[in-house]
Design an enzyme around this catalytic site. Sequence first.
Site, mmCIF file in Angstrom:
data_model
loop_
_atom_site.group_PDB
_atom_site.id
_atom_site.type_symbol
_atom_site.label_atom_id
_atom_site.label_comp_id
_atom_site.label_asym_id
_atom_site.label_seq_id
_atom_site.Cartn_x
_atom_site.Cartn_y
_atom_site.Cartn_z
ATOM 1 N N ALA A 106 0.860 -1.144 -0.147
ATOM 2 C CA ALA A 106 -0.003 -0.059 -0.063
ATOM 3 C C ALA A 106 0.920 1.087 -0.062
ATOM 4 O O ALA A 106 1.894 1.121 0.409
ATOM 5 C CB ALA A 106 -0.940 0.052 1.141
ATOM 6 N N GLY A 150 -0.436 -4.920 0.986
ATOM 7 C CA GLY A 150 -1.609 -4.847 0.213
ATOM 8 C C GLY A 150 -1.640 -5.550 -0.907
ATOM 9 O O GLY A 150 -2.790 -6.072 -1.630
ATOM 10 N N GLU A 153 -2.384 -8.921 -0.329
ATOM 11 C CA GLU A 153 -3.834 -9.243 -0.044
ATOM 12 C C GLU A 153 -4.524 -9.066 -1.449
ATOM 13 O O GLU A 153 -5.600 -9.987 -1.431
ATOM 14 C CB GLU A 153 -4.207 -7.844 0.840
ATOM 15 C CG GLU A 153 -3.768 -8.431 2.374
ATOM 16 C CD GLU A 153 -3.782 -7.164 3.379
ATOM 17 O OE1 GLU A 153 -4.220 -7.392 4.160
ATOM 18 O OE2 GLU A 153 -3.389 -6.029 3.054
ATOM 19 N N GLU A 173 3.592 -6.038 7.156
ATOM 20 C CA GLU A 173 3.330 -4.540 8.200
ATOM 21 C C GLU A 173 3.681 -4.693 9.514
ATOM 22 O O GLU A 173 3.846 -3.609 9.942
ATOM 23 C CB GLU A 173 1.651 -4.985 8.129
ATOM 24 C CG GLU A 173 0.810 -4.586 6.730
ATOM 25 C CD GLU A 173 0.732 -5.720 5.952
ATOM 26 O OE1 GLU A 173 0.068 -5.991 4.983
ATOM 27 O OE2 GLU A 173 1.308 -6.986 6.232
#
Length: 300
Positions: A106, A150, A153, A173
């Site tokens: 992200a 992300g 994911e 993360e």
Amino acid sequence: MNAAAAAALRNLRPVASRIQPSALPRVIPAASRSFSASASRSYEHIQVSEPRPGVGQVTLNRPKALNALCTPLISELNAALREFQASDAVAAVVLTGSERAFAAGADIKEMAPLTFSAAYRAAFIESWSDLTTALKKPLIAAVSGHALGGGCELALMADILYCTRSANFGQPEIKLGTIPGAGGSQRLTRAVGKSKAMELILTGRSFSGDDAERWGVAARVFDSHDDLLRAALDTAETIAGYSRVAVQAAKEVVNKSQDLPLRDGVEYERRLFHALFGSQDQKIGMKAFADKKKPEWTHQ
């Protein structure tokens, strides 16, 4: 490169490669042909095309940021997938990035200044999961290079995941003082089991494409980016050649296996199986089989 990708890259270890010759058929490269003008809408952060009959393709396109995921990119992705969902010309979709990065996490610059109240009230990152409910057509993720945070994911949201052997997956993360926020702790655990997922998420360690295939995260693994994309398009084109009623039902029942206890899931499958006897395509398919002919689907 964003902070999540940089942190994960510092912990990379060489992974032994099991090179196997490709048995895939040769086809015309996707970039050289187009089957529809409906994918001509202009986007800033993604590229959209229809490279094969019945197949849509979305390519993440933030090369300077290694395709880091930001709200504008996700908004464009959701819009493109909704257009493909509404299109009669598209029956399956391939989602990919570049050879170097599917999506390297992200966008940290977007997240860093957020407060709890701002993130909570705006339901920050919730829209990232829209594709899991809005798109009823099969989605194939073709992952090469980094798929971190992300990006991992997003890949896990696909119905089918293909990757290169050198692909670099991970949920780093924890190294940034936070946790996965777009389903990583849930989908990765379902894919690899609690102990393995706990190790990966608590340490932030990355894992290779070979690992992904061995652990059941990826359906197939490929030696090169070209082989990867070709195979993803081949699979999407194969799926697009079947009854869209049956394909949607098949995706639905497999997804239900992730939500329901076994007995309830089998019952759900049986009811949808019964329901398909009301479709025209079930009659067409079984008659064509008996007559030794190729079925001509009506998608009804």
